[in-house]
Design an enzyme around this catalytic site. Structure first.
Site, short mmCIF file in Angstrom:
data_model
loop_
_atom_site.label_atom_id
_atom_site.label_comp_id
_atom_site.label_asym_id
_atom_site.label_seq_id
_atom_site.Cartn_x
_atom_site.Cartn_y
_atom_site.Cartn_z
N ASN A 107 0.87 -1.17 0.00
CA ASN A 107 0.00 0.00 0.00
C ASN A 107 0.91 1.23 0.00
O ASN A 107 1.50 1.56 1.03
CB ASN A 107 -0.90 -0.03 1.24
CG ASN A 107 -1.79 1.19 1.34
OD1 ASN A 107 -1.81 2.03 0.44
ND2 ASN A 107 -2.54 1.30 2.42
N LEU A 108 1.03 1.87 -1.15
CA LEU A 108 1.98 2.99 -1.26
C LEU A 108 1.42 4.29 -0.67
O LEU A 108 2.14 5.28 -0.56
CB LEU A 108 2.37 3.19 -2.74
CG LEU A 108 2.98 1.95 -3.43
CD1 LEU A 108 3.35 2.27 -4.87
CD2 LEU A 108 4.19 1.42 -2.68
N LYS A 109 0.15 4.26 -0.29
CA LYS A 109 -0.51 5.42 0.34
C LYS A 109 -0.26 6.69 -0.48
O LYS A 109 -0.38 6.66 -1.69
CB LYS A 109 -0.04 5.55 1.81
CG LYS A 109 -0.26 4.24 2.58
CD LYS A 109 -0.08 4.37 4.05
CE LYS A 109 -0.30 3.01 4.72
NZ LYS A 109 -0.25 3.06 6.16
N HIS A 157 -9.68 0.83 4.94
CA HIS A 157 -8.38 1.05 5.56
C HIS A 157 -8.55 2.00 6.75
O HIS A 157 -9.35 2.93 6.70
CB HIS A 157 -7.39 1.64 4.55
CG HIS A 157 -6.00 1.62 5.09
ND1 HIS A 157 -5.53 2.58 5.95
CD2 HIS A 157 -4.99 0.73 4.94
CE1 HIS A 157 -4.28 2.30 6.29
NE2 HIS A 157 -3.92 1.17 5.69
N GLU A 198 -5.39 -5.10 10.41
CA GLU A 198 -4.37 -4.08 10.64
C GLU A 198 -4.70 -3.30 11.91
O GLU A 198 -5.54 -2.39 11.88
CB GLU A 198 -4.32 -3.09 9.47
CG GLU A 198 -4.00 -3.72 8.14
CD GLU A 198 -3.45 -2.69 7.15
OE1 GLU A 198 -2.32 -2.86 6.71
OE2 GLU A 198 -4.14 -1.71 6.86
N GLY A 211 2.45 2.16 10.94
CA GLY A 211 3.44 3.25 10.85
C GLY A 211 4.11 3.60 12.16
O GLY A 211 4.75 4.65 12.26
N SER A 217 3.33 -2.19 10.50
CA SER A 217 4.76 -2.23 10.81
C SER A 217 5.44 -3.54 10.39
O SER A 217 6.34 -4.02 11.10
CB SER A 217 5.01 -1.92 12.29
OG SER A 217 4.65 -0.57 12.55
P1 13P Z 1 2.86 0.36 7.73
O1 13P Z 1 3.44 -0.88 7.10
O2 13P Z 1 3.57 1.60 7.30
O3 13P Z 1 2.77 0.21 9.21
O4 13P Z 1 1.38 0.51 7.18
C1 13P Z 1 0.55 -0.59 7.14
C2 13P Z 1 -0.64 -0.28 6.36
O5 13P Z 1 -1.42 0.61 6.71
C3 13P Z 1 -0.86 -1.01 5.11
O6 13P Z 1 -2.11 -0.78 4.60
#
Ligand code: 13P
Length: 235
Positions: free
Chosen positions: A6-8, A88, A157, A163, A193
């Site tokens: 997920n590159l956000k 999400h 999640e 994060g 994470s």
């Molecule tokens: P991180 O891997 O940065 O903790 O984020 C996880 C996430 O939200 C994936 O959708």
């Protein structure tokens, strides 16, 4: 297994294209048999055919219309996108999407046959209230969702693990995934994470069918290493 990035709100269109092409060539060269997904920012969506599947991080439940700032099915169709993330935690908590809105989105894209990665997870204060309270909270996120949908993938999640560098213990992940397995037969990804240093351990856990990775997936090389781990585990 299922390995998803997920590159956000990261990488430009140009960098995303390079990223996808690096992952694609790695997956092909190393005969990776896992399903590999990349979810770029909306402006970086692209028509990609190959082993890597490109999906949307979000879209509005509409074909088209007056929904300023949103995209709908018509914009996804242009790129041949048939996979979407729904629920999400950043959309639930930062953008205020309600369960009702998520249900509408889910049903709309389900009708169109999309592969849906539906995300669930609890904030810290709920986690701290104990296992039962936490499972009740997560159960509410299943309300109105067709758990028998054949193209459904669940992503567990925990909000407090996203994060932050924090993760639940392996025992907790196993216990929660076991509870979630009682709710549906859909594969369950763990997210929050996950990094190169813990991905193999997480992937090896009972009830973990893959990972959804944010920050640590931003480097194609790291994401490819995680794909390699899945291959080595051969689950
Ligand atoms: P991180 O891997 O940065 O903790 O984020 C996880 C996430 O939200 C994936 O959708």
């Amino acid at each position: 297994m299922i390995i998803a990035a997920n590159l956000k709100t990261n990488l430009t269109r140009e960098k995303t294209a390079k990223y996808i092409s690096e992952v694609e060539s790695y997956v092909r060269k190393n005969s990776i048999t896992s399903e590999v997904f990349v979810f770029p920012a909306t402006s970086s969506l692209t028509s990609h055919t190959g082993a890597v599947v490109v999906g949307a991080q979000n879209a509005y439940p509409t074909i088209n219309g007056a929904f300023t700032g949103e995209i709908g099915y018509e914009q996804l169709e242009e790129f041949g996108i048939k996979t979407i993330l729904i629920g999400h935690s950043e959309r639930r908590h930062l953008l205020g999407e309600t369960q009702e809105e998520l249900i509408k989105k889910f049903n709309f894209y389900k009708e169109l046959g999309f592969k849906i990665i539906y995300c669930v997870g609890e904030p810290l204060e709920i986690r701290e209230a104990g296992f039962e309270t936490m499972m009740e909270y997560i159960s509410k996120q299943y309300e109105g969702i067709d758990v028998t949908y054949e193209n459904l993938i669940i992503a567990y999640e925990p909000v407090w693990a996203i994060g932050t560098g924090l993760t639940p213990t392996s025992e907790d992940i196993v216990a929660i995934h076991a509870e979630l397995k009682k709710k549906s037969l859909a594969p369950i990804l763990y997210g929050g994470s996950v990094k190169v240093t813990n991905a193999k351990e997480v992937l090896a856990l009972d009830g973990v069918d893959g990972i959804l990775v944010g920050g640590a997936a931003l480097y194609a090389e790291h994401f490819c290493t995680m794909c390699e781990y899945a291959q080595e585990l051969n689950k």
